[in-house]
Design an enzyme around this catalytic site. Structure first.
Site, mmCIF file in Angstrom:
data_model
loop_
_atom_site.group_PDB
_atom_site.id
_atom_site.type_symbol
_atom_site.label_atom_id
_atom_site.label_comp_id
_atom_site.label_asym_id
_atom_site.label_seq_id
_atom_site.Cartn_x
_atom_site.Cartn_y
_atom_site.Cartn_z
ATOM 1 N N GLN A 71 0.814 -1.211 0.000
ATOM 2 C CA GLN A 71 0.000 0.000 0.000
ATOM 3 C C GLN A 71 0.855 1.271 0.000
ATOM 4 O OE1 GLN A 71 -2.919 -1.511 3.302
ATOM 5 N NE2 GLN A 71 -3.941 0.110 2.194
ATOM 6 N N HIS A 72 0.212 2.353 -0.366
ATOM 7 C CA HIS A 72 0.687 3.732 -0.171
ATOM 8 C C HIS A 72 1.784 4.201 -1.123
ATOM 9 C CE1 HIS A 72 -1.521 3.361 3.543
ATOM 10 N NE2 HIS A 72 -0.618 2.591 4.120
ATOM 11 N N ASP A 247 -2.273 -4.886 -0.058
ATOM 12 C CA ASP A 247 -1.862 -6.182 0.478
ATOM 13 C C ASP A 247 -2.685 -6.622 1.678
ATOM 14 O OD1 ASP A 247 -0.746 -4.187 2.079
ATOM 15 O OD2 ASP A 247 1.306 -4.937 1.932
#
Length: 480
Positions: A71-72, A247
């Site tokens: 992520q991110h 994830d």
């Protein structure tokens, strides 16, 4: 029976599983490493994906593919679709000051935190994409000027699988979009005003798809052409691309988590998340109110330091992980007062990006390999137990705790966890649950229906033990 493929493009490696769409039975799999660091050229992920697909026997006989990704991470593209600069990953803390600025600009303190929690479900920290965009605008203005679109790691890989067909074809899902800092799980809409607040303008962002919508079709040329390379599905038609997800949302789907379940995932990061029917908005910043991959929500607490705490302790002691576990189990609960605060790479929860680790209670009695091993396992678990407390404080149910991830393979972690969490834990068979969740999403896309197919995760083991409150008490004192 149709086959589907799931991809886990994680921080450390890429894993690909091919499974039966209806039963979930594993047919074959492959993996390839990613380069280390918190700043990575996305093309390294692409090369790893190609290698993992090859090891898994190709995609020529699958009906659909979905990607679960870390992520991110900030992937910036120019007008021609080229990567502007290496991606900043979730664990890159250089944007910590930017996170604080965004909270201050929204009123600071409780006012600023409450603003962001209500607007996006989460208070900005260095992990979030919005903060990285602010850093880019401040520190690399020339690169910032070149950015025409911004997306996440899984978005970019899905787009590449489709042949990179122009920026308008970028797609994402609710789960990953909810970790950007400019999308609202509560409304299901982008907050482009917050994107502009962070970056100074509004680059193109991916279209957010529903849980089982089609993101595109696998380009016949991406693996060199020909059916054996994944040009077409088993019936000769196109291979469908699922929307993919982050994830943690993929892990929840892969582990079969539902309302009332709390998943504790011990990987590069440590995450504690619950499947919920309503969005969360925690102004303390401890709980991020993400969305999940099924249309529900995924309140989540993330720590930067998890399985690598065990790796570091094993390195210090000159042993492998199995021996580390044996040593830990040979020491008494609480390690006779030796406490490790495991902020080895700063920390996200609590938000202490510049923190370092600390060892307390070192005496002649506790100066043994067994005590240090035990303190490492307990310290890592205490950070996750704090996350469990935060979720419960936000109204999450904890009817069952599911322990997954590489760290869950440690016998010491499994046996010590009930003493730290104060609850029994359920451990499913070792598996690639992010890749499995992506594969289950791909099966949902291929088979249709209102819910994902029901797959069995196999026999689980339950671990119980008396809670030892002193472990948490000493840890709380040590971490301040």
């Amino acid at each position: 029976m149709p086959l589907v493929a799931g991809v886990d493009s994680s921080t450390q490696s890429c894993k690909v599983v091919v499974r039966d769409a209806e039963t979930g039975a594993l047919v074959r799999q492959g993996r390839a490493p990613h380069p280390p660091g918190t700043e990575v050229d996305p093309y390294a992920w692409w090369e790893a994906l190609q290698a993992a697909v090859a090891e898994a026997g190709g995609l020529g006989d699958v009906a659909a593919v979905s990607v679960g990704g870390q992520q991110h991470g900030m992937v910036c593209l120019d007008t021609s679709g080229e990567v502007v600069r290496p991606a900043l990953l979730w664990n890159d803390t250089r944007s910590a000051d930017a996170a604080r600025e965004l909270v201050e600009e929204a009123g600071g303190g409780e006012t600023g935190r409450r603003f962001w929690a209500e607007a996006t479900g989460a208070v900005p920290v260095a992990s979030f994409t919005a903060t990285k965009l602010r850093w880019l605008a401040r520190h690399e203005p020339d690169n910032a000027d070149r950015v025409a679109a911004v997306c996440l790691p899984h978005d970019w890989l899905t787009w590449r699988l489709a042949g990179a067909p122009g920026l308008d074809a970028l797609r994402t899902d609710r789960g990953d979009a909810s970790g950007t800092g400019y999308w609202s799980p509560r409304t299901g809409e982008y907050r482009l005003d917050l994107l502009e607040r962070a970056f100074g303008r509004r680059p193109k962002v991916p279209v957010v798809l529903g849980p089982a919508e089609v993101a595109g079709h696998l380009d016949p040329a991406v693996f060199g052409g020909g059916a054996a390379s994944g040009a077409a599905g088993p019936s000769g038609g196109p291979v469908l691309l699922g929307p993919g997800t982050g994830d943690n949302a993929a892990a929840a789907l892969g582990a079969g988590a539902g309302p009332g379940d709390v998943v504790v995932s011990i990987g590069t990061s440590g995450t504690v998340f619950a499947v919920a029917d309503t969005p969360a908005a925690d102004s303390t910043g401890a709980v991020a109110g993400f969305a999940d991959a099924t249309g529900r929500y995924l309140p989540l607490v993330c720590t930067l330091n998890a399985a690598r705490v065990l790796d570091a302790a094993a390195t210090l002691l000159g042993v492998d992980l199995d021996r580390l576990g044996e040593l830990a189990l040979s020491a008494p609960p609480g390690a006779d007062g030796l406490v490790l605060v495991p902020y080895l790479e700063g920390e996200r929860t609590p938000d202490r990006p510049q923190a370092t680790g600390e060892l307390r209670g070192l005496t002649l009695r506790t100066s043994t390999p067994a005590h240090l091993a035990r303190a490492a396992v307990e310290g890592m678990l205490c950070g996750l137990a704090d996350g469990l407390d935060a979720l419960i404080a936000q109204g999450a149910r904890a009817d069952r705790i599911i322990l997954v991830g590489g760290g869950a393979r440690s016998a010491a972690v499994r046996r010590i966890a009930p003493q730290v969490f104060g609850r029994p834990v359920v451990v499913p068979p070792p598996g690639e649950y992010v890749a499995d969740g992506a594969a289950r999403q791909a099966a949902w896309v291929a088979l249709g229906g209102d819910t994902p197919p029901a797959w069995s995760i196999g026999d689980t083991e339950e671990y119980t033990g008396e809670a030892v409150p002193a472990i948490r008490e000493r840890y709380a004192h040590a971490r301040g």
